[in-house]
Design an enzyme around this catalytic site. Structure first.
Site, PDB file in Angstrom:
ATOM      1  N   CYS A   5      -0.760   4.204   2.195  1.00  0.00           N
ATOM      2  CA  CYS A   5      -0.437   3.950   3.620  1.00  0.00           C
ATOM      3  C   CYS A   5       1.112   4.402   3.796  1.00  0.00           C
ATOM      4  CB  CYS A   5      -0.791   2.629   3.925  1.00  0.00           C
ATOM      5  SG  CYS A   5      -2.226   1.959   3.217  1.00  0.00           S
ATOM      6  N   ASP A   6       1.951   3.732   3.250  1.00  0.00           N
ATOM      7  CA  ASP A   6       3.301   3.793   3.577  1.00  0.00           C
ATOM      8  C   ASP A   6       4.234   4.574   2.600  1.00  0.00           C
ATOM      9  OD1 ASP A   6       2.550   1.674   5.408  1.00  0.00           O
ATOM     10  OD2 ASP A   6       2.852   0.118   3.960  1.00  0.00           O
ATOM     11  N   CYS A  49       0.851  -1.187  -0.158  1.00  0.00           N
ATOM     12  CA  CYS A  49      -0.053  -0.134  -0.054  1.00  0.00           C
ATOM     13  C   CYS A  49       0.854   1.236  -0.079  1.00  0.00           C
ATOM     14  CB  CYS A  49      -0.954   0.025   1.119  1.00  0.00           C
ATOM     15  SG  CYS A  49      -1.868   1.356   1.218  1.00  0.00           S
TER      16      CYS A  49
END
Ligand code: NAP
Length: 308
Positions: A135-136, A132
């Site tokens: 997200c990261d 992701c």
């Protein structure tokens, strides 16, 4: 006993919730492991009708949820592990709870596929391997990273990562991208993205600190192996349907997708049990088609409950 239980809160599940709630069926939605579904890990959604400037995936799902809630949808956070569809009452069990319903809509979606190479599991999460970018990605500011895959997801991840990372190498097993033309063109033209064609990751390499220091790649045409230095590995090689708990209860194909009845996209072999979205669709797999299937499943459910 519930009128209808909906499994999943992605586009399919929540659209089914809006429709069944508006039909006064008071649906109970079981949220599962990834509330909001795959769109919550997407950055910009550019192809959902009604948003000419694009819309943030997380925001979109929040709005859909709000809409479903407005009409009386109820939610519970649980993971269904087994089902019994043999009687009139459909029974669903989690590790701690048993649910009973007259009808069920299965919209459990799909989870990211992994490579299955050495080092991947060991460094998954905070140590460099992830599925992701939304997200990261920000953790990899000014670092070199790789993205694996050649579809729309891989291109989207690679393009998103250019906002933070110094260089993004897209590793693809063929010499042509599967992604849509517009995404492929943007990716190929981006100055921060380099393509490594015909190549596979053989292993993720750990540094002394246990975090990713690079990947070993293999050229699938020449067989030549080499090391590529990078701090992050973003895997975007498709998804596996979340249907393991249905094995033996509903027909699934070789890849685990629910096989619908031949006369409908959303009817299953069991009367009163319907399906929608990525757990049953390996062809279109779009947010809008998942929403469409959710709508169909809800209408089928409403009619079936009225008749029985
Ligand atoms: P996908 O289209 O199935 O692409 C998966 C990619 O991963 C393919 O390029 C495939 O290679 C590669 N791959 C599969 N298994 C692999 C393995 N074991 N090792 C290395 N590479 C592997 O999946 P997706 O990109 O997640 O897209 C899924 C659906 O969502 C598609 O319908 C897509 O259009 C849609 N989507 C749309 C958007 C958008 O419109 N903005 C964004 C994301 C996703 P091959 O090409 O060789 O098969």
């Amino acid at each position: 006993m519930e009128n209808v239980i909906i499994l999943g809160t992605g586009c399919a599940g929540l659209t089914a919730a809006i429709y069944t709630a508006r039909a006064n069926l008071e649906p109970l939605v079981i949220e599962g492991g990834q509330p909001g579904g795959q769109l919550t890990t997407t950055s910009e959604v550019e192809n959902f009708p009604g948003f000419p400037q694009g819309v943030d995936g997380f925001m979109l799902m929040q709005q859909v949820r709000e809409q479903a809630t407005r009409f009386g949808t109820r939610y519970t956070n649980d993971l269904i592990e087994s089902v019994n569809f043999s009687g009139d009452v459909k029974v669903l069990k989690s590790s701690s709870q048993t649910y009973e319903a007259k009808s069920v809509i299965i919209a459990t979606g799909a989870s990211p596929r992994l490579l299955g190479v050495p080092g991947e599991q060991e460094m998954f999460g905070g140590k460099g391997v992830t599925t992701c970018a939304t997200c990261d990605g920000a953790f990899y500011r000014d670092m070199d990273v790789v993205v694996v895959g050649g579809g729309d997801s891989a291109c989207e991840e690679a393009l998103f990562l250019t906002r933070f990372c110094s260089k993004v190498t897209l590793i693809h097993r063929r010499d042509e991208l599967r992604a849509s033309k517009i995404m492929a063109e943007r990716t190929l033209e981006h100055e921060k993205i380099e393509l490594l064609w015909d190549s596979a990751i053989e292993s993720v390499l750990a540094g002394d600190d246990g975090k990713c220091r690079g990947v070993q790649t293999k050229n699938l045409k020449t067989g030549q192996t080499s090391e590529l230095t990078c701090k992050g590995v973003f895997i975007a090689i498709g998804h596996i349907p979340n249907t393991g708990f249905l094995e033996g209860h509903l027909p699934l194909d070789d890849l685990g997708y629910i096989i619908p009845e031949s006369n409908s996209m959303v009817r299953t072999r069991i009367p009163g049990v319907y399906t929608a979205g990525d757990c049953a669709d390996h062809v279109y797999r779009q947010a809008i088609t998942a929403a469409g299937m959710g709508c169909q499943a809800a209408i089928e459910t409403e009619r079936w409950l009225a008749e029985h």
